[in-house]
Design a protein around this motif. Structure first.
Motif, mmCIF file in Angstrom:
data_model
loop_
_atom_site.group_PDB
_atom_site.id
_atom_site.type_symbol
_atom_site.label_atom_id
_atom_site.label_comp_id
_atom_site.label_asym_id
_atom_site.label_seq_id
_atom_site.Cartn_x
_atom_site.Cartn_y
_atom_site.Cartn_z
ATOM 1 N N LYS A 146 -29.150 -8.383 0.542
ATOM 2 C CA LYS A 146 -29.674 -9.072 -0.625
ATOM 3 C C LYS A 146 -28.710 -10.155 -1.117
ATOM 4 O O LYS A 146 -27.544 -10.211 -0.727
ATOM 5 C CB LYS A 146 -29.945 -8.080 -1.758
ATOM 6 C CG LYS A 146 -30.954 -6.989 -1.393
ATOM 7 C CD LYS A 146 -32.352 -7.550 -1.185
ATOM 8 C CE LYS A 146 -33.362 -6.437 -0.977
ATOM 9 N NZ LYS A 146 -34.750 -6.952 -0.845
ATOM 10 N N LYS A 147 -29.218 -11.006 -2.030
ATOM 11 C CA LYS A 147 -28.417 -12.070 -2.618
ATOM 12 C C LYS A 147 -28.203 -11.783 -4.106
ATOM 13 O O LYS A 147 -29.153 -11.456 -4.821
ATOM 14 C CB LYS A 147 -29.117 -13.427 -2.452
ATOM 15 C CG LYS A 147 -29.270 -13.877 -1.007
ATOM 16 C CD LYS A 147 -30.001 -15.205 -0.929
ATOM 17 C CE LYS A 147 -30.179 -15.650 0.522
ATOM 18 N NZ LYS A 147 -30.920 -16.941 0.602
ATOM 19 N N VAL A 148 -26.943 -11.939 -4.547
ATOM 20 C CA VAL A 148 -26.596 -11.650 -5.934
ATOM 21 C C VAL A 148 -25.945 -12.887 -6.553
ATOM 22 O O VAL A 148 -24.961 -13.416 -6.020
ATOM 23 C CB VAL A 148 -25.617 -10.462 -6.037
ATOM 24 C CG1 VAL A 148 -25.341 -10.127 -7.503
ATOM 25 C CG2 VAL A 148 -26.165 -9.246 -5.301
ATOM 26 N N VAL A 178 -23.910 -8.303 1.883
ATOM 27 C CA VAL A 178 -24.372 -8.704 0.551
ATOM 28 C C VAL A 178 -23.856 -10.117 0.304
ATOM 29 O O VAL A 178 -22.656 -10.366 0.355
ATOM 30 C CB VAL A 178 -23.850 -7.752 -0.537
ATOM 31 C CG1 VAL A 178 -24.395 -8.178 -1.902
ATOM 32 C CG2 VAL A 178 -24.225 -6.312 -0.230
ATOM 33 N N THR A 179 -24.758 -11.039 0.032
ATOM 34 C CA THR A 179 -24.383 -12.440 -0.160
ATOM 35 C C THR A 179 -24.241 -12.748 -1.650
ATOM 36 O O THR A 179 -25.181 -12.543 -2.428
ATOM 37 C CB THR A 179 -25.430 -13.379 0.449
ATOM 38 O OG1 THR A 179 -25.559 -13.100 1.843
ATOM 39 C CG2 THR A 179 -25.024 -14.838 0.258
ATOM 40 N N THR A 188 -29.350 -18.936 -13.983
ATOM 41 C CA THR A 188 -29.632 -17.668 -13.309
ATOM 42 C C THR A 188 -31.089 -17.262 -13.424
ATOM 43 O O THR A 188 -31.697 -16.787 -12.458
ATOM 44 C CB THR A 188 -28.731 -16.550 -13.883
ATOM 45 O OG1 THR A 188 -27.364 -16.910 -13.658
ATOM 46 C CG2 THR A 188 -29.013 -15.224 -13.206
ATOM 47 N N ALA A 189 -31.684 -17.432 -14.598
ATOM 48 C CA ALA A 189 -33.076 -17.013 -14.800
ATOM 49 C C ALA A 189 -34.011 -17.722 -13.827
ATOM 50 O O ALA A 189 -34.883 -17.093 -13.214
ATOM 51 C CB ALA A 189 -33.506 -17.284 -16.242
ATOM 52 N N GLN A 190 -33.815 -19.021 -13.672
ATOM 53 C CA GLN A 190 -34.674 -19.780 -12.771
ATOM 54 C C GLN A 190 -34.504 -19.316 -11.325
ATOM 55 O O GLN A 190 -35.478 -19.191 -10.581
ATOM 56 C CB GLN A 190 -34.366 -21.276 -12.878
ATOM 57 C CG GLN A 190 -35.264 -22.149 -12.004
ATOM 58 C CD GLN A 190 -34.976 -23.639 -12.159
ATOM 59 O OE1 GLN A 190 -34.102 -24.020 -12.935
ATOM 60 N NE2 GLN A 190 -35.689 -24.465 -11.436
ATOM 61 N N ALA A 191 -33.245 -19.037 -10.939
ATOM 62 C CA ALA A 191 -32.990 -18.591 -9.570
ATOM 63 C C ALA A 191 -33.634 -17.236 -9.300
ATOM 64 O O ALA A 191 -34.200 -17.003 -8.221
ATOM 65 C CB ALA A 191 -31.483 -18.516 -9.330
ATOM 66 N N GLN A 196 -34.689 -17.140 -5.389
ATOM 67 C CA GLN A 196 -33.505 -17.647 -4.691
ATOM 68 C C GLN A 196 -32.412 -16.589 -4.612
ATOM 69 O O GLN A 196 -31.574 -16.624 -3.720
ATOM 70 C CB GLN A 196 -32.984 -18.899 -5.401
ATOM 71 C CG GLN A 196 -33.943 -20.071 -5.357
ATOM 72 C CD GLN A 196 -33.531 -21.185 -6.306
ATOM 73 O OE1 GLN A 196 -33.561 -21.010 -7.533
ATOM 74 N NE2 GLN A 196 -33.142 -22.317 -5.756
ATOM 75 N N VAL A 197 -32.403 -15.690 -5.586
ATOM 76 C CA VAL A 197 -31.502 -14.539 -5.569
ATOM 77 C C VAL A 197 -32.316 -13.312 -5.959
ATOM 78 O O VAL A 197 -33.381 -13.409 -6.575
ATOM 79 C CB VAL A 197 -30.313 -14.708 -6.538
ATOM 80 C CG1 VAL A 197 -29.425 -15.868 -6.109
ATOM 81 C CG2 VAL A 197 -30.804 -14.898 -7.965
#
Length: 344
Positions: A146-148, A178-179, A188-191, A196-197
């Motif tokens: 997953k992406k964080v 883990v990326t 962050t909210a938009q991503a 994207q994450v």
């Protein structure tokens, strides 16, 4: 730790080491001397958008006599701020993770932390959140592949995530899967919404506005992983410390006062003072983000931000476990000084 993250940390070390060499030349030429206007010492600095900056608040409270602040831009994370400090682009760092400061000092960069400016206590901290439907749970194994989102690499968020993964039983090979994705907190909210994450490491002040923008689950708090702690502070170059003792005391005592002011006053009272300062100094466009995201506490647990060995040693142990720092060559007292803090 992902391959991308490892490379970024190596770039941080290379950048700060090169900055140390550059600093030697600048100091020899006298470029590290502070300029003065009307007898005041000019202090160049950067700040974080969307939060109350203790240095600016100290000025707003009238606790920086003889100091003229000169903002030279915003910064996204502590490592970036430390590079600016080491290369003489600023005179005082923004709040930086103590692990990043320790790692920078270990490479030979001549800086020292001088006062704690953020941490985690009963009032505030950070949390690992996931977008609903991401498949992520309180089991760290669910994060494999997953992406964080984190505010920056090589700093507080990465240290807590790395510790949580390891305590949860992930192997080093699994942690590499883990990326970590560096993003400004305000993005962050938009991503998360756009996929994207899958998850993010955010301050608790961001939880409500984040939840208003995208459905999330709060999985674990940083205090669940490492307990309450002073996470970081501001740093000065050693040459500045030696040449500007009066300014050192003014800066540290002023920031120390601002830290205690925040913890002893209601959020709205602090914002009334701070928002007025922002508007007066031409930063009115930042007021909305600060009022929306700042949760009303620094999280600093010590009086006036006094630094203790334990604030550094916890992250030296983490850095040593990864082979990033030879802990036999550095001790906590190499990383900080309380010389100028009136509460020490």
């Amino acid at each position: 730790m992902s391959t991308t993250t490892t490379a970024s940390v190596r770039r941080l070390l290379a950048g700060t080491t090169a900055a140390a060499a550059l600093l030697g030349g600048l100091t020899a030429c006298g470029a590290a001397d502070a300029t003065t206007t009307d007898g005041k010492t000019t202090v160049r600095y950067q700040s974080y958008p969307g939060s109350v900056d203790p240095l600016q608040l100290a000025d707003a409270l009238g606790k920086l006599p003889g100091i003229s602040l000169k903002k030279v831009g915003d910064v996204q994370g502590g490592p970036e701020s430390l590079r600016a400090l080491a290369s003489n682009q600023v005179d005082i760092s923004s709040s930086a993770f103590y692990g990043a400061i320790a790692q920078t000092v270990a490479t030979g960069v001549p800086i020292k932390a001088v006062v704690s400016t953020y941490g985690t206590n009963a009032k505030t901290g950070s949390a690992i959140v996931a977008k609903k439907g991401s498949g992520l749970t309180k089991d760290p194994h669910s994060f494999i592949g997953k992406k964080v989102a984190v505010n920056t690499l090589g700093a507080n968020a990465e240290a807590v995530l790395d510790t949580w993964f390891a305590k949860g039983g992930l192997t080093k090979a699994q942690i590499k899967k883990v990326t970590l994705v560096p993003l400004p907190p305000l993005n962050t909210a938009q991503a998360l919404s756009n996929g994207q994450v899958d998850a993010a490491y955010v301050g608790v002040g961001q939880l409500k506005p984040l939840a208003d923008a995208v459905p999330i689950d709060t999985l674990v708090k940083d205090s669940d992983v490492v307990g309450y702690y002073n996470g970081g502070g501001v740093a000065l170059r050693n040459d500045w410390i030696e040449k500007h003792k009066d300014a050192d005391r003014t800066l540290v005592s002023g920031i120390s006062y601002a830290i205690d002011y925040i913890e002893s006053h209601q959020r709205e009272d602090v914002l009334k003072v701070y928002d007025a300062w922002l508007t007066e100094h031409g930063y009115a466009d930042q007021v909305e983000a600060v009022d929306k995201n700042w949760n009303g506490s620094t999280g600093v647990s010590s009086k006036g931000g006094v630094i203790a060995d334990k604030d550094i040693s916890i992250w030296l142990d983490w850095l040593g476990s990864r082979g990033d720092v030879d802990t036999s060559t550095i001790k906590p007292s190499d990383v900080y000084t309380n010389e100028f803090n009136p509460n020490a």
